[in-house]
Design a protein around this motif. Structure first.
Motif, short mmCIF file in Angstrom:
data_model
loop_
_atom_site.label_atom_id
_atom_site.label_comp_id
_atom_site.label_asym_id
_atom_site.label_seq_id
_atom_site.Cartn_x
_atom_site.Cartn_y
_atom_site.Cartn_z
N GLU A 197 -11.20 -0.15 0.29
CA GLU A 197 -11.16 1.15 0.94
C GLU A 197 -12.53 1.82 0.90
OE1 GLU A 197 -7.77 3.13 -1.05
OE2 GLU A 197 -7.29 3.91 0.92
N GLY A 245 -11.68 9.74 8.50
CA GLY A 245 -11.23 9.07 7.29
C GLY A 245 -12.39 8.67 6.41
N ARG A 246 -13.52 8.36 7.02
CA ARG A 246 -14.69 7.98 6.22
C ARG A 246 -15.22 9.18 5.43
NH1 ARG A 246 -17.24 6.08 10.95
NH2 ARG A 246 -15.56 4.72 11.72
N MET A 270 0.44 3.11 7.76
CA MET A 270 0.56 1.81 8.43
C MET A 270 1.37 0.86 7.57
SD MET A 270 -3.02 1.24 10.39
CE MET A 270 -2.22 0.03 11.43
N GLN A 296 -8.14 8.78 4.75
CA GLN A 296 -8.19 7.36 5.04
C GLN A 296 -7.06 6.63 4.30
OE1 GLN A 296 -10.95 4.97 2.93
NE2 GLN A 296 -11.59 3.79 4.72
N HIS A 297 -6.96 6.97 3.02
CA HIS A 297 -5.93 6.31 2.22
C HIS A 297 -4.55 6.59 2.79
CE1 HIS A 297 -4.11 4.41 -1.21
NE2 HIS A 297 -3.34 5.47 -1.39
N GLU A 345 -10.57 7.61 12.51
CA GLU A 345 -11.27 6.63 11.68
C GLU A 345 -12.51 7.25 11.04
OE1 GLU A 345 -11.75 3.25 14.43
OE2 GLU A 345 -11.32 1.98 12.71
N GLN A 360 -13.90 -1.21 7.99
CA GLN A 360 -12.74 -0.31 7.99
C GLN A 360 -11.90 -0.56 9.24
OE1 GLN A 360 -13.26 3.66 9.31
NE2 GLN A 360 -12.01 4.56 7.69
N MET A 408 -3.90 -4.64 9.79
CA MET A 408 -2.60 -4.04 9.49
C MET A 408 -1.80 -3.87 10.77
SD MET A 408 -3.25 -1.36 6.44
CE MET A 408 -1.50 -1.43 6.06
N PHE A 439 -3.74 7.21 5.77
CA PHE A 439 -3.54 6.46 7.01
C PHE A 439 -3.15 5.02 6.70
CE2 PHE A 439 -4.03 5.65 11.44
CZ PHE A 439 -3.92 6.90 12.00
N PHE A 440 -3.80 4.44 5.74
CA PHE A 440 -3.40 3.09 5.34
C PHE A 440 -1.95 3.09 4.86
CE2 PHE A 440 -8.05 2.04 4.64
CZ PHE A 440 -8.09 1.03 5.57
N ARG A 441 -1.60 4.10 4.12
CA ARG A 441 -0.23 4.16 3.63
C ARG A 441 0.77 4.25 4.77
NH1 ARG A 441 1.21 6.63 -1.68
NH2 ARG A 441 2.82 7.57 -0.38
N ARG A 500 -15.48 2.67 3.90
CA ARG A 500 -16.13 3.94 4.22
C ARG A 500 -17.62 3.74 4.49
NH1 ARG A 500 -14.20 6.19 -0.67
NH2 ARG A 500 -12.01 5.60 -0.46
N ILE A 524 0.83 -1.21 0.00
CA ILE A 524 0.00 0.00 0.00
C ILE A 524 0.86 1.25 0.00
CG2 ILE A 524 -1.76 1.29 1.29
CD1 ILE A 524 -2.60 -1.46 2.50
N SER A 525 1.93 1.21 0.79
CA SER A 525 2.68 2.44 1.04
C SER A 525 3.29 3.02 -0.22
CB SER A 525 3.75 2.22 2.10
OG SER A 525 4.90 1.65 1.55
N PRO A 553 -11.76 10.60 2.03
CA PRO A 553 -11.09 9.40 1.52
C PRO A 553 -9.58 9.53 1.44
CG PRO A 553 -13.04 9.87 0.22
CD PRO A 553 -12.89 11.03 1.18
#
Lengths: 256, 256
Positions: free
Chosen positions: A130, B133-134, B147, B140-141, B130, A140, A147, B143-145, A134, A104-105, B137
């Motif tokens: 993703e 993030g909803r 992690m 949220q994205h 969280e 989510q 993760m 944040f995933f990155r 939402r 993802i990163s 987007p």
DNA sequence: CGCTTGGTTGACTAATCTCAATATGGGTGG
DNA sequence: CCACCCATATTGAGATTAGTCAACCAAGCG
């Protein structure tokens, strides 16, 4: 004595509970507690499962990242390679575990993922997960948890590689496998290693000879039996004593 | 020659660009490209920053997990302890890096986080992040990155601990610090170590004596100068050669 | 200004790696 | 179906690395 072990697959003690209609993603679906409606949304996103033969790559480091994969059946290793050919196995993955989160990163896979036996995975297109996340907060949240769990696992591997001696590493490794098999309904103390001594060594930061020697020593102690890839834990307690103290969170039911 | 180094803090070459009004979260905010409106929503969620003195705990393993923290200024270490008192430093963290992501999985922090110098952090209540993030987007994205990036980092530490010799580990460590300082606007080849030899050793899977000896050897080779915690990279190229081949992705601008 | 903590260095020990010889099994092709 | 071959595993002996124990030194702190 030596039963036809050629295809002596680990035997499920009881059948796995499958909650997600499309694929057996206990880890992904069960804990979320989705409604019927939400479940079908999820099913719509999860792509048809893909089958891989032993030795096949699920993805390679550097490939563009599109999806993460959930292992349905089978066994995988992930490894990061270095320029000069050294490679480090970063984990072994079995049913219910997620592969590819490191992609993802950078929008590109960060490691190779290789099937160690004939396997089956579900593909989860990440961008769709993703957006679904939402709409379904619990999904989510669960994804964040997965993760985070991977990060926790990595920390315990660091503890293992940074602090433990060869015997302790092997003991921790065997016990971790044992635990993971047993939570999946397989025998805890009698299993087949899907990986070679070299792969074990790479993962544990040891040379294959050291792995072999240490297993032999465990056997000589009467703690385990080793018959090629067939391992029996005869005195799991002895192994646990060996690592008592260094544990941290080596004892996870999740990937390692 | 030896300038009053007592408080010789690393000197910024240029001032950091700060994009988020509430706190200097380059890493968190800049890449997301939020609108003014979204930015203020985010500001509303980010709690007042907290100051810690050297040696203070930001959180401890086992504490209930509520928030992740972004380092504004200062320097942290994270470590997982084992029952018998062994402890493994799992990372060092500087400005712009996130702490506590491992707590999400179990709703409890999985490691200790300790300030190595007087520091300042922003608290990001996770559940509010969280839900935000909803709505946003891209947040949220991102944040995933973040992690995922942590997972990638951990993989490179595994490579380091699993495959590299003492000299290579130290070289990789110094170069990683150098890179991270320089991307933050500090001098790349002249910096102060915030951690003790023992902490370096714990992180690298070495004893403090080995760290000390290896640094001395680097100095004897003319590659670096060591004056207590003040390090200068005189021939960074020599260090790079040492690890050429083992790199994998040791060279990240992110935490290590 | 002494004391405590952290760092350096040396001599010795223990663990793991390396190299090498030897087995063993599973797979392949005749 | 069998024989052979290659990849994988085991075991040993010796080399090398890092760890251990200990003495000493320097710095920073009260």
């Amino acid at each position: 004595m030596r039963n036809t072990m050629v295809e002596h697959t680990n035997i499920p003690i009881h059948t796995l509970k499958v909650s997600c209609s499309n694929c057996s993603l206990r880890e992904l679906c069960l804990p979320v507690g989705l409604s019927r409606e939400e479940m079908s949304q999820l099913d719509a996103v999860i792509r048809q499962s893909r089958r891989l033969k032993r030795g096949e790559y699920l993805f390679r480091a550097g490939e563009p990242f599109k999806s993460v994969f959930a292992v349905r059946t089978g066994f995988f290793k992930t490894c990061v390679g270095s320029h000069d050919g050294r490679e480090q196995v970063t984990g072994f993955h079995m049913s219910g575990e997620l592969l590819g989160l490191d992609g993802i990163s950078a929008n590109a896979h960060g490691c190779d993922s290789i099937a160690l036996e004939d396997s089956e995975v579900c593909e989860l297109p990440f961008s769709r997960m993703e957006s679904l996340g939402r709409d379904i907060p619990s999904l989510q949240h669960h994804f964040f948890r997965l993760m985070s769990r991977e990060i926790v696992r990595d920390q315990s591997v660091m503890l293992l590689l940074g602090n433990m001696k060869a015997e302790e590493r092997l003991a921790a490794f065997l016990l971790n496998l044992s635990l993971r098999f047993s939570t999946r309904g397989f025998a805890a103390n009698d299993f087949i290693l899907r990986m070679s001594r070299e792969e074990i060594g790479s993962f544990l930061g040891l040379k294959l000879e050291t792995v072999s020697r240490t297993l032999s020593r465990f056997q000589a102690n009467g703690w385990i039996t080793v018959e090629h890839k067939h391992i029996q834990l005869v005195q799991p307690t002895a192994l646990k004593e060996l690592i008592s103290g260094c544990s941290g969170n080596t004892q996870q039911t999740h990937a390692m």
